[in-house]
Motif scaffolding. Structure first.
Motif, PDB file in Angstrom:
ATOM      1  N   LEU A 116      62.994 133.635 -57.115  1.00 46.55           N
ATOM      2  CA  LEU A 116      62.072 134.694 -57.526  1.00 46.55           C
ATOM      3  C   LEU A 116      60.715 134.536 -56.850  1.00 46.55           C
ATOM      4  O   LEU A 116      60.183 135.480 -56.262  1.00 46.55           O
ATOM      5  N   VAL A 117      60.136 133.298 -56.896  1.00 47.29           N
ATOM      6  CA  VAL A 117      58.803 133.113 -56.315  1.00 47.29           C
ATOM      7  C   VAL A 117      58.848 133.143 -54.792  1.00 47.29           C
ATOM      8  O   VAL A 117      57.938 133.679 -54.143  1.00 47.29           O
ATOM      9  N   TYR A 118      59.908 132.584 -54.192  1.00 51.88           N
ATOM     10  CA  TYR A 118      60.042 132.677 -52.734  1.00 51.88           C
ATOM     11  C   TYR A 118      60.216 134.127 -52.301  1.00 51.88           C
ATOM     12  O   TYR A 118      59.693 134.562 -51.272  1.00 51.88           O
ATOM     13  N   GLY A 119      60.975 134.897 -53.080  1.00 50.68           N
ATOM     14  CA  GLY A 119      61.236 136.283 -52.729  1.00 50.68           C
ATOM     15  C   GLY A 119      60.000 137.147 -52.724  1.00 50.68           C
ATOM     16  O   GLY A 119      59.866 138.068 -51.907  1.00 50.68           O
ATOM     17  N   THR A 120      59.073 136.883 -53.637  1.00 46.65           N
ATOM     18  CA  THR A 120      57.848 137.683 -53.698  1.00 46.65           C
ATOM     19  C   THR A 120      56.746 137.152 -52.784  1.00 46.65           C
ATOM     20  O   THR A 120      55.706 137.800 -52.617  1.00 46.65           O
ATOM     21  N   ALA A 121      56.974 135.991 -52.151  1.00 38.93           N
ATOM     22  CA  ALA A 121      55.891 135.340 -51.404  1.00 38.93           C
ATOM     23  C   ALA A 121      55.424 136.146 -50.205  1.00 38.93           C
ATOM     24  O   ALA A 121      54.220 136.242 -49.946  1.00 38.93           O
ATOM     25  N   PHE A 122      56.353 136.750 -49.437  1.00 39.08           N
ATOM     26  CA  PHE A 122      55.949 137.504 -48.248  1.00 39.08           C
ATOM     27  C   PHE A 122      55.057 138.685 -48.623  1.00 39.08           C
ATOM     28  O   PHE A 122      54.053 138.954 -47.965  1.00 39.08           O
ATOM     29  N   ALA A 123      55.436 139.412 -49.690  1.00 38.96           N
ATOM     30  CA  ALA A 123      54.611 140.539 -50.135  1.00 38.96           C
ATOM     31  C   ALA A 123      53.259 140.047 -50.635  1.00 38.96           C
ATOM     32  O   ALA A 123      52.223 140.675 -50.387  1.00 38.96           O
ATOM     33  N   ALA A 124      53.237 138.902 -51.335  1.00 39.35           N
ATOM     34  CA  ALA A 124      51.973 138.344 -51.813  1.00 39.35           C
ATOM     35  C   ALA A 124      51.092 137.903 -50.653  1.00 39.35           C
ATOM     36  O   ALA A 124      49.860 138.071 -50.691  1.00 39.35           O
ATOM     37  N   VAL A 125      51.705 137.354 -49.602  1.00 35.40           N
ATOM     38  CA  VAL A 125      50.939 136.968 -48.417  1.00 35.40           C
ATOM     39  C   VAL A 125      50.290 138.194 -47.785  1.00 35.40           C
ATOM     40  O   VAL A 125      49.120 138.146 -47.366  1.00 35.40           O
ATOM     41  N   GLN A 126      51.021 139.301 -47.719  1.00 36.81           N
ATOM     42  CA  GLN A 126      50.447 140.520 -47.153  1.00 36.81           C
ATOM     43  C   GLN A 126      49.237 140.989 -47.962  1.00 36.81           C
ATOM     44  O   GLN A 126      48.261 141.498 -47.406  1.00 36.81           O
ATOM     45  N   GLN A 127      49.288 140.820 -49.284  1.00 33.89           N
ATOM     46  CA  GLN A 127      48.132 141.180 -50.106  1.00 33.89           C
ATOM     47  C   GLN A 127      46.964 140.222 -49.840  1.00 33.89           C
ATOM     48  O   GLN A 127      45.816 140.634 -49.740  1.00 33.89           O
ATOM     49  N   GLY A 128      47.279 138.935 -49.697  1.00 35.63           N
ATOM     50  CA  GLY A 128      46.233 137.967 -49.408  1.00 35.63           C
ATOM     51  C   GLY A 128      45.586 138.166 -48.059  1.00 35.63           C
ATOM     52  O   GLY A 128      44.411 137.832 -47.860  1.00 35.63           O
ATOM     53  N   GLN A 129      46.339 138.737 -47.105  1.00 35.42           N
ATOM     54  CA  GLN A 129      45.795 138.967 -45.770  1.00 35.42           C
ATOM     55  C   GLN A 129      44.750 140.074 -45.737  1.00 35.42           C
ATOM     56  O   GLN A 129      44.086 140.255 -44.719  1.00 35.42           O
ATOM     57  N   LYS A 130      44.597 140.793 -46.835  1.00 38.49           N
ATOM     58  CA  LYS A 130      43.506 141.762 -46.931  1.00 38.49           C
ATOM     59  C   LYS A 130      42.158 141.053 -47.060  1.00 38.49           C
ATOM     60  O   LYS A 130      41.107 141.663 -46.860  1.00 38.49           O
ATOM     61  N   TYR A 131      42.184 139.774 -47.417  1.00 40.69           N
ATOM     62  CA  TYR A 131      40.959 139.006 -47.658  1.00 40.69           C
ATOM     63  C   TYR A 131      40.805 137.818 -46.703  1.00 40.69           C
ATOM     64  O   TYR A 131      39.686 137.379 -46.449  1.00 40.69           O
ATOM     65  N   PHE A 132      41.914 137.279 -46.209  1.00 47.57           N
ATOM     66  CA  PHE A 132      41.899 136.113 -45.337  1.00 47.57           C
ATOM     67  C   PHE A 132      42.609 136.416 -44.023  1.00 47.57           C
ATOM     68  O   PHE A 132      43.543 137.227 -43.996  1.00 47.57           O
ATOM     69  N   ASN A 133      42.213 135.751 -42.963  1.00 44.97           N
ATOM     70  CA  ASN A 133      43.051 135.711 -41.771  1.00 44.97           C
ATOM     71  C   ASN A 133      44.332 134.942 -42.106  1.00 44.97           C
ATOM     72  O   ASN A 133      44.357 134.119 -43.014  1.00 44.97           O
ATOM     73  N   SER A 134      45.387 135.199 -41.333  1.00 46.17           N
ATOM     74  CA  SER A 134      46.718 134.670 -41.666  1.00 46.17           C
ATOM     75  C   SER A 134      46.729 133.164 -41.875  1.00 46.17           C
ATOM     76  O   SER A 134      47.182 132.659 -42.902  1.00 46.17           O
ATOM     77  N   CYS A 135      46.226 132.421 -40.876  1.00 41.13           N
ATOM     78  CA  CYS A 135      46.342 130.965 -40.941  1.00 41.13           C
ATOM     79  C   CYS A 135      45.363 130.355 -41.941  1.00 41.13           C
ATOM     80  O   CYS A 135      45.644 129.298 -42.519  1.00 41.13           O
ATOM     81  N   VAL A 136      44.228 131.008 -42.160  1.00 38.99           N
ATOM     82  CA  VAL A 136      43.298 130.539 -43.195  1.00 38.99           C
ATOM     83  C   VAL A 136      43.966 130.658 -44.558  1.00 38.99           C
ATOM     84  O   VAL A 136      43.899 129.739 -45.386  1.00 38.99           O
ATOM     85  N   LEU A 137      44.623 131.787 -44.792  1.00 42.24           N
ATOM     86  CA  LEU A 137      45.325 131.998 -46.062  1.00 42.24           C
ATOM     87  C   LEU A 137      46.395 130.940 -46.287  1.00 42.24           C
ATOM     88  O   LEU A 137      46.489 130.357 -47.377  1.00 42.24           O
ATOM     89  N   ILE A 138      47.192 130.655 -45.254  1.00 39.67           N
ATOM     90  CA  ILE A 138      48.273 129.684 -45.412  1.00 39.67           C
ATOM     91  C   ILE A 138      47.720 128.275 -45.589  1.00 39.67           C
ATOM     92  O   ILE A 138      48.284 127.463 -46.337  1.00 39.67           O
ATOM     93  N   ALA A 139      46.605 127.971 -44.930  1.00 38.51           N
ATOM     94  CA  ALA A 139      45.987 126.652 -45.110  1.00 38.51           C
ATOM     95  C   ALA A 139      45.576 126.453 -46.566  1.00 38.51           C
ATOM     96  O   ALA A 139      45.847 125.397 -47.163  1.00 38.51           O
ATOM     97  N   TYR A 140      44.956 127.463 -47.171  1.00 39.60           N
ATOM     98  CA  TYR A 140      44.568 127.343 -48.584  1.00 39.60           C
ATOM     99  C   TYR A 140      45.789 127.414 -49.494  1.00 39.60           C
ATOM    100  O   TYR A 140      45.801 126.784 -50.566  1.00 39.60           O
ATOM    101  N   ARG A 141      46.811 128.145 -49.085  1.00 43.23           N
ATOM    102  CA  ARG A 141      48.068 128.141 -49.841  1.00 43.23           C
ATOM    103  C   ARG A 141      48.609 126.718 -49.931  1.00 43.23           C
ATOM    104  O   ARG A 141      49.003 126.259 -51.014  1.00 43.23           O
ATOM    105  N   MET A 142      48.631 126.019 -48.807  1.00 42.67           N
ATOM    106  CA  MET A 142      49.129 124.641 -48.801  1.00 42.67           C
ATOM    107  C   MET A 142      48.214 123.713 -49.604  1.00 42.67           C
ATOM    108  O   MET A 142      48.686 122.810 -50.309  1.00 42.67           O
ATOM    109  N   LEU A 143      46.912 123.935 -49.516  1.00 39.53           N
ATOM    110  CA  LEU A 143      45.971 123.101 -50.266  1.00 39.53           C
ATOM    111  C   LEU A 143      46.174 123.260 -51.768  1.00 39.53           C
ATOM    112  O   LEU A 143      46.229 122.261 -52.501  1.00 39.53           O
TER     113      LEU A 143
END
Length: 289
Positions: free
Chosen positions: A1-28
């Motif tokens: 469930l959480v993996y399935g929604t992750a791509f759509a959630a990343v697209q929402q997060g990209q409205k505020y962050f550049n791609s790799c910045v978002l993923i860096a904070y995701r990992m943090l």
């Protein structure tokens, strides 16, 4: 469930962050929740102190193997996928996931004696790859210009490389770090991925961008990063290590088929990713799924 929604959630997060910045904070944030869970278990779970000490006193090599597996499965895959979904619908990115299963199944045959590549696996993966092709066709048909077609092509190449790296990471976990504690494994894997993603962000997005988006971002941007970090990285990472330990790399990789269904439903229902498709293109995507 959480993996399935992750791509759509990343697209929402990209409205505020550049791609790799978002993923860096995701990992943090993912590392943060793993770190908290580790200390809760360390102080509250009987016998866990001995388990933790055994892991950290067994030398540097097992920790290095955990880090490599995590970087392949989390860091490389998520950084590249975040770049790819700038040009691809999240539903299209989801449907490429069987390639990671195919990669894991083929490599497992050669390095994991208990996971042979069977005829049933072969036909399952061939049908999955046909589904990938069927879902990719409308993405190219709806490219409005040659430049956009080029971007869609680049997006698919990047996401293919990303899911292949994920498949390699799955096998590496089972091959080099079997039967590890789920929390320690997830913490090291996601922590190593966070270091990689911040380093890559400094190169790809430049230090000034990282600094500006860290200092001046909106609360909603941080909320998206926190959600995908805690749920789709830290918590889901625990579950995935558990599956690899108990049902093997190939078996665990088949969770992507459930992930695909959830991800496409979210992308279509909430992000309206098929809104411009003609009826036969929707039918093609449904058959592909």
């Amino acid at each position: 469930l959480v993996y399935g929604t992750a791509f759509a959630a990343v697209q929402q997060g990209q409205k505020y962050f550049n791609s790799c910045v978002l993923i860096a904070y995701r990992m943090l944030f993912g590392f943060g929740i793993c770190f908290i869970i580790f200390w809760f278990r360390f102080f509250l779970q009987p016998g866990y102190k001995q388990i933790a000490r055994a892991h950290f006193q067994s030398g540097f090599l097992p920790i290095l193997h955990l880090a490599i597996g995590g970087i392949l499965f989390h860091g490389v895959m998520q950084c590249m996928a975040a770049i790819a979904v700038q040009w691809l619908p999240s539903a299209a990115a989801q449907i490429t996931q069987p390639i990671s299963t195919a990669t894991a199944a083929i490599i497992s045959h050669f390095v994991l004696p208990d996971e042979p590549f069977t005829l049933f696996k072969f036909f399952s993966l061939i049908s999955a790859l046909i589904g990938v092709i069927l879902n990719a066709v409308p993405s190219f048909l709806h490219a409005s210009s040659p430049n956009e077609t080029k971007n869609v092509s680049i997006g698919y190449v990047i996401i293919f490389v990303a899911v292949i790296a994920q498949g390699v990471g799955m096998v590496y976990m089972k091959w080099k770090t079997p039967n590890t504690d789920v929390t320690i494994a997830a913490m090291i894997q996601v922590g190593a991925s966070a270091i990689l993603c911040f380093a890559f962000s400094l190169i790809y997005d430049k230090p000034r961008t990282l600094q500006r988006q860290t200092i001046h971002n909106k609360p909603m941007g941080w909320l998206w990063a926190l959600i995908i970090g805690v749920l789709a990285t830290g918590i889901a990472g625990h579950g995935y290590v558990f599956l690899v330990n108990h049902i093997g790399a190939t078996g665990a990789s088949f969770i992507v088929f459930g992930q695909i269904f959830v991800g496409i439903v979210v992308g279509v229902a909430f992000c309206h990713e098929w809104s411009g498709y003609r009826w036969w293109e929707i039918l093609m995507c449904v058959i592909g799924v």
